[in-house]
Design an enzyme around this catalytic site. Structure first.
Site, mmCIF file in Angstrom:
data_model
loop_
_atom_site.group_PDB
_atom_site.id
_atom_site.type_symbol
_atom_site.label_atom_id
_atom_site.label_comp_id
_atom_site.label_asym_id
_atom_site.label_seq_id
_atom_site.Cartn_x
_atom_site.Cartn_y
_atom_site.Cartn_z
ATOM 1 N N LYS A 43 20.244 2.311 57.135
ATOM 2 C CA LYS A 43 19.010 2.792 57.743
ATOM 3 C C LYS A 43 18.838 2.192 59.132
ATOM 4 O O LYS A 43 19.510 1.234 59.503
ATOM 5 C CB LYS A 43 17.808 2.428 56.862
ATOM 6 N N ARG A 141 4.260 -1.721 47.460
ATOM 7 C CA ARG A 141 4.619 -0.953 48.649
ATOM 8 C C ARG A 141 4.694 0.526 48.290
ATOM 9 O O ARG A 141 3.813 1.295 48.629
ATOM 10 C CB ARG A 141 5.935 -1.478 49.254
ATOM 11 N N HIS A 170 12.357 -2.751 44.035
ATOM 12 C CA HIS A 170 12.722 -3.601 45.167
ATOM 13 C C HIS A 170 12.005 -4.936 45.038
ATOM 14 O O HIS A 170 10.792 -4.979 44.835
ATOM 15 C CB HIS A 170 12.348 -2.938 46.495
ATOM 16 N N ARG A 226 22.276 -2.774 46.159
ATOM 17 C CA ARG A 226 21.995 -2.225 47.491
ATOM 18 C C ARG A 226 22.142 -3.353 48.514
ATOM 19 O O ARG A 226 21.300 -4.244 48.589
ATOM 20 C CB ARG A 226 20.576 -1.651 47.559
ATOM 21 N N TYR A 270 7.629 -11.130 87.766
ATOM 22 C CA TYR A 270 6.201 -10.835 87.703
ATOM 23 C C TYR A 270 5.410 -12.089 87.352
ATOM 24 O O TYR A 270 5.745 -12.807 86.417
ATOM 25 C CB TYR A 270 5.923 -9.766 86.644
ATOM 26 N N CYS A 318 11.523 -8.524 82.492
ATOM 27 C CA CYS A 318 11.005 -7.224 82.932
ATOM 28 C C CYS A 318 11.401 -6.138 81.932
ATOM 29 O O CYS A 318 12.125 -6.389 80.972
ATOM 30 C CB CYS A 318 11.540 -6.888 84.320
ATOM 31 N N ASP A 320 13.468 -3.664 82.336
ATOM 32 C CA ASP A 320 14.879 -3.297 82.389
ATOM 33 C C ASP A 320 15.789 -4.411 82.902
ATOM 34 O O ASP A 320 17.002 -4.201 82.984
ATOM 35 C CB ASP A 320 15.061 -2.071 83.301
#
Length: 386
Positions: A43, A141, A170, A226, A270, A318, A320
């Site tokens: 997942k 859940r 689970h 699992r 910044y 920042c 990026d």
């Protein structure tokens, strides 16, 4: 460190070591008794590692089934040619039943209305839809409550378009030794499965062990385990760290895009939260930021590796890009620190020489878990498979 070619359009990427992934998968498979299946969890794009490539590698190493979180993730695997059984680890919206049937995806089920809609869609297509009954044994859940599980099975089992392929729960505390809540969950789940069997109904594959459960609770392996985060070389908890030697699969790397020697007192980034304290400090820029998964909360509080040495990140991270500093005068008499240059490889997670930064180290600095670290990096950075 073996340096490989970086992407042409951006000097930032993650490396995925498929050989390590296969070895981890094989190591978990060997923990299981003959006849116990292994469901590999892929997942969230295989926890940021790339679901299709990872699933193929896991299949070659012994995976019996796969698990995903969403219908779209399951469809992606099917369209890539994955033919092993695929479980959706939730009960998706009822509007998805046609897609589930079309792509032979097994959902978790805990409500009769959804199950019957799935059965109708399957019958209309001339097939039978498999599902796994999920039991809420105490995590609160998703799932049917133990007291209602048998009633639910009786309410839907008449349908010719449905087949129960499994029953699962689970655990919330499988990583805690001698835990009372774990014992209670296991007892509730065992009693639920027994009640279903006593009524003459088939539970399908019974499974409850996640990664820590697989390692710490072999008594609960049942028909299938699992396995998730451990496949990617990351420990689910401190209690599992010594249970099985794992190899990290993901490294996060970049290259320096700019290097300057600012004046003493110059601010960086910044808010100028870092100011150059003395002469001969290099400040280098790296093209990874919080949009790539490098949390802004790490600003002025993390290291990177360059040339096998740790260097401190400086200034606010920042969106990026981020910056790090190099004191080229540090320890000059006994062990000079070399300058960095444009194009030098920077490691955020992974090994460089004798130094290593792990996802666990970054998780501790952020106050989170290694799962989140690797998932975040996998969202935007290009994956290079080695």
């Amino acid at each position: 460190m073996v340096v490989i070619a970086s992407p042409d359009d951006r000097w930032s990427w993650i490396e995925i070591d498929l050989s390590a992934l296969r070895r981890n998968t094989t190591a978990f498979k060997r923990r299981l008794e003959r006849g116990v299946q292994m469901m590999c969890v892929v997942k969230a794009d295989a926890y940021g590692h790339g679901a299709v490539r990872c699933a193929n590698a896991m299949h070659a190493a012994g995976a019996d089934q796969f698990a995903v979180a969403t219908v779209r993730e399951g469809v992606e695997l099917r369209r890539a040619g994955i033919e092993l059984p695929i479980l959706i680890l939730s009960q998706p919206p009822v509007e998805s039943v046609q897609t589930l049937v079309e792509h032979d995806l097994m959902p978790c089920v805990f409500e009769a209305d959804f199950a019957l809609a799935l059965g109708e869609a399957a019958a209309a297509a001339g097939t039978v839809a498999k599902y796994h009954l999920i039991v809420d044994s105490g995590m609160t859940r998703i799932g049917v409550l133990p007291a209602d599980a048998l009633e639910l099975r009786r309410a839907i089992d008449f349908h010719r378009g449905l087949e129960c392929a499994g029953t699962l729960t689970h655990f919330a505390t499988a990583d805690v030794p001698d835990d009372r809540d774990f014992a209670l969950q296991l007892n509730r789940f065992h009693s639920t499965c027994q009640a279903i069997r006593d009524a003459g109904l088939d539970c399908g594959l019974v499974h409850c062990d996640n990664t820590p459960g697989t390692l710490l609770h072999p008594e609960c392996h049942f028909d299938m385990c699992r396995v998730g985060i451990g496949l990617y070389g990351l420990d689910a908890a401190e209690t599992t760290r010594s249970a099985l030697a794992l190899e990290p699969v993901m490294s996060v790397r970049s290259r320096v895009t700019r290097v300057v020697y600012p004046e003493v007192g110059a601010g960086v980034g910044y808010g100028m939260t870092y100011r150059v304290p003395k002469r001969n400090i290099q400040v280098a820029t790296v093209p990874i930021g919080y949009a790539d998964g490098l949390s802004r909360t790490l600003s002025n509080n993390m290291d990177v590796l360059v040339g096998g040495r740790r260097q401190p990140q400086v200034g606010n991270i920042c969106m990026d890009q981020f910056m790090f500093a190099v004191d080229v005068n540090a320890n000059r008499t006994c062990c000079p620190v070399p300058e960095v240059h444009v194009g030098d490889v920077v490691t955020l997670i992974g090994a460089d020489g004798n130094e290593q930064i792990s996802a666990d180290e970054m998780a501790r600095l952020r106050g989170t878990i290694n799962y989140e670290i690797v998932c975040n990096f996998g969202q935007r950075l290009e994956k290079i498979y080695v």
